[in-house]
Design a protein around this motif. Structure first.
Motif, PDB file in Angstrom:
ATOM      1  N   GLU A 121       0.835  -1.197   0.000  1.00  9.16           N
ATOM      2  CA  GLU A 121       0.000   0.000   0.000  1.00  9.16           C
ATOM      3  C   GLU A 121       0.872   1.250   0.000  1.00  9.16           C
ATOM      4  N   GLY A 122       0.631   2.155  -0.921  1.00  9.27           N
ATOM      5  CA  GLY A 122       1.374   3.403  -1.006  1.00  9.27           C
ATOM      6  C   GLY A 122       2.688   3.287  -1.755  1.00  9.27           C
ATOM      7  N   GLN A 123       3.096   2.083  -2.112  1.00  9.44           N
ATOM      8  CA  GLN A 123       4.329   1.817  -2.851  1.00  9.44           C
ATOM      9  C   GLN A 123       5.543   2.568  -2.301  1.00  9.44           C
ATOM     10  N   PRO A 124       5.834   2.403  -1.007  1.00  5.93           N
ATOM     11  CA  PRO A 124       6.982   3.106  -0.424  1.00  5.93           C
ATOM     12  C   PRO A 124       8.312   2.471  -0.820  1.00  5.93           C
ATOM     13  N   THR A 125       9.363   3.239  -0.652  1.00  8.04           N
ATOM     14  CA  THR A 125      10.725   2.733  -0.781  1.00  8.04           C
ATOM     15  C   THR A 125      11.348   2.824   0.600  1.00  8.04           C
ATOM     16  N   PHE A 126      12.009   1.767   1.016  1.00  5.19           N
ATOM     17  CA  PHE A 126      12.628   1.724   2.335  1.00  5.19           C
ATOM     18  C   PHE A 126      14.146   1.766   2.215  1.00  5.19           C
ATOM     19  N   LEU A 127      14.760   2.547   3.076  1.00  9.80           N
ATOM     20  CA  LEU A 127      16.204   2.541   3.257  1.00  9.80           C
ATOM     21  C   LEU A 127      16.445   1.840   4.588  1.00  9.80           C
ATOM     22  N   HIS A 128      16.956   0.611   4.544  1.00 11.83           N
ATOM     23  CA  HIS A 128      17.177  -0.171   5.764  1.00 11.83           C
ATOM     24  C   HIS A 128      18.585   0.071   6.288  1.00 11.83           C
ATOM     25  N   MET A 129      18.673   0.373   7.572  1.00  9.36           N
ATOM     26  CA  MET A 129      19.944   0.656   8.233  1.00  9.36           C
ATOM     27  C   MET A 129      20.032  -0.171   9.514  1.00  9.36           C
ATOM     28  N   GLY A 130      21.242  -0.291  10.043  1.00  6.81           N
ATOM     29  CA  GLY A 130      21.425  -1.018  11.288  1.00  6.81           C
ATOM     30  C   GLY A 130      21.284  -2.520  11.102  1.00  6.81           C
ATOM     31  N   GLY A 131      21.808  -3.040  10.019  1.00  4.88           N
ATOM     32  CA  GLY A 131      21.748  -4.469   9.733  1.00  4.88           C
ATOM     33  C   GLY A 131      20.995  -4.735   8.451  1.00  4.88           C
ATOM     34  N   ALA A 132      21.199  -5.916   7.923  1.00  6.39           N
ATOM     35  CA  ALA A 132      20.573  -6.303   6.662  1.00  6.39           C
ATOM     36  C   ALA A 132      19.112  -6.696   6.876  1.00  6.39           C
ATOM     37  N   PHE A 133      18.271  -6.376   5.921  1.00  4.49           N
ATOM     38  CA  PHE A 133      16.867  -6.783   5.927  1.00  4.49           C
ATOM     39  C   PHE A 133      16.808  -8.310   5.974  1.00  4.49           C
ATOM     40  N   PRO A 134      16.009  -8.920   6.794  1.00  5.65           N
ATOM     41  CA  PRO A 134      14.963  -8.350   7.644  1.00  5.65           C
ATOM     42  C   PRO A 134      15.388  -8.131   9.096  1.00  5.65           C
ATOM     43  N   ARG A 135      16.668  -8.173   9.377  1.00  2.02           N
ATOM     44  CA  ARG A 135      17.138  -8.001  10.749  1.00  2.02           C
ATOM     45  C   ARG A 135      17.592  -6.572  11.044  1.00  2.02           C
ATOM     46  N   HIS A 136      17.222  -5.633  10.207  1.00  2.15           N
ATOM     47  CA  HIS A 136      17.599  -4.235  10.385  1.00  2.15           C
ATOM     48  C   HIS A 136      16.938  -3.636  11.626  1.00  2.15           C
ATOM     49  N   THR A 137      17.494  -2.545  12.121  1.00  2.00           N
ATOM     50  CA  THR A 137      16.944  -1.904  13.319  1.00  2.00           C
ATOM     51  C   THR A 137      16.274  -0.569  13.021  1.00  2.00           C
ATOM     52  N   PHE A 138      16.458  -0.063  11.793  1.00  2.00           N
ATOM     53  CA  PHE A 138      15.902   1.241  11.423  1.00  2.00           C
ATOM     54  C   PHE A 138      15.591   1.282   9.929  1.00  2.00           C
ATOM     55  N   SER A 139      14.496   1.981   9.588  1.00  3.12           N
ATOM     56  CA  SER A 139      14.150   2.212   8.181  1.00  3.12           C
ATOM     57  C   SER A 139      13.732   3.660   7.991  1.00  3.12           C
ATOM     58  N   ALA A 140      14.110   4.201   6.846  1.00  6.70           N
ATOM     59  CA  ALA A 140      13.558   5.472   6.381  1.00  6.70           C
ATOM     60  C   ALA A 140      12.546   5.083   5.310  1.00  6.70           C
ATOM     61  N   ARG A 141      11.298   5.543   5.458  1.00  2.00           N
ATOM     62  CA  ARG A 141      10.232   5.193   4.511  1.00  2.00           C
ATOM     63  C   ARG A 141       9.968   6.384   3.601  1.00  2.00           C
ATOM     64  N   ILE A 142      10.254   6.192   2.313  1.00  4.89           N
ATOM     65  CA  ILE A 142      10.065   7.246   1.303  1.00  4.89           C
ATOM     66  C   ILE A 142       8.754   6.973   0.590  1.00  4.89           C
ATOM     67  N   PRO A 143       7.817   7.928   0.607  1.00  7.53           N
ATOM     68  CA  PRO A 143       6.541   7.696  -0.079  1.00  7.53           C
ATOM     69  C   PRO A 143       6.720   7.720  -1.601  1.00  7.53           C
ATOM     70  N   GLN A 144       5.849   7.007  -2.285  1.00  9.73           N
ATOM     71  CA  GLN A 144       5.904   6.908  -3.740  1.00  9.73           C
ATOM     72  C   GLN A 144       5.955   8.279  -4.406  1.00  9.73           C
ATOM     73  N   ASP A 145       5.174   9.238  -3.905  1.00 14.35           N
ATOM     74  CA  ASP A 145       5.126  10.551  -4.562  1.00 14.35           C
ATOM     75  C   ASP A 145       6.422  11.351  -4.424  1.00 14.35           C
ATOM     76  N   GLN A 146       7.327  10.924  -3.546  1.00 16.65           N
ATOM     77  CA  GLN A 146       8.621  11.598  -3.385  1.00 16.65           C
ATOM     78  C   GLN A 146       9.770  10.823  -4.029  1.00 16.65           C
ATOM     79  N   ARG A 147       9.540   9.574  -4.341  1.00 18.29           N
ATOM     80  CA  ARG A 147      10.590   8.692  -4.860  1.00 18.29           C
ATOM     81  C   ARG A 147      11.337   9.287  -6.057  1.00 18.29           C
TER      82      ARG A 147
END
Length: 127
Positions: free
Chosen positions: A57-83
């Protein structure tokens, strides 16, 4: 707990125009960001993985930090309209050190910042 910005990262932030933000507040490590849920902050670290969730939903892009997905500890969620406004693109940020500014929220036991614009994500580059 906030940490002192390493000399190389501080130099990169100063060169990339984040000087006032870096001086005005402490950088938060991705693995510590969940402790600051509900607060505004600046989370700095290496983008381990980017993921365009085009079927979500919303087609976000995630920047995963603090470890590799899916064990990351932080994400920046970029909305589709800003991508499309990001230069470099979100995928080009993979493997780079960045600082993400915004309100830190808790999402499934991890921390997340909902990015409002490309100005919320600062690439730390050494020139």
């Amino acid at each position: 707990m906030p940490f002192k910005i390493p000399t190389r990262l501080l130099a990169a932030l100063l060169l990339s125009g984040v000087a006032s933000a870096a001086v005005a507040q402490d950088a938060i490590r991705p693995d510590q960001a969940v402790r600051f849920a509900g607060q505004s902050g600046m989370v700095c670290g290496k983008v381990e993985k980017t993921r365009y969730a085009e079927n979500s939903e919303g087609q976000p892009t995630f920047l995963h930090m603090g470890g590799a997905f899916p064990r990351h500890t932080f994400s920046a969620r970029i909305p589709q309209d800003q991508r499309g406004n990001f230069r470099p693109t979100p995928e080009e940020l993979e493997g780079k050190d960045v600082c993400v500014l915004g309100t830190i929220q808790r999402d499934a036991g991890r921390a997340e910042i909902a990015v409002r614009s490309p100005a919320d994500v600062k690439l730390a580059t050494i020139k």
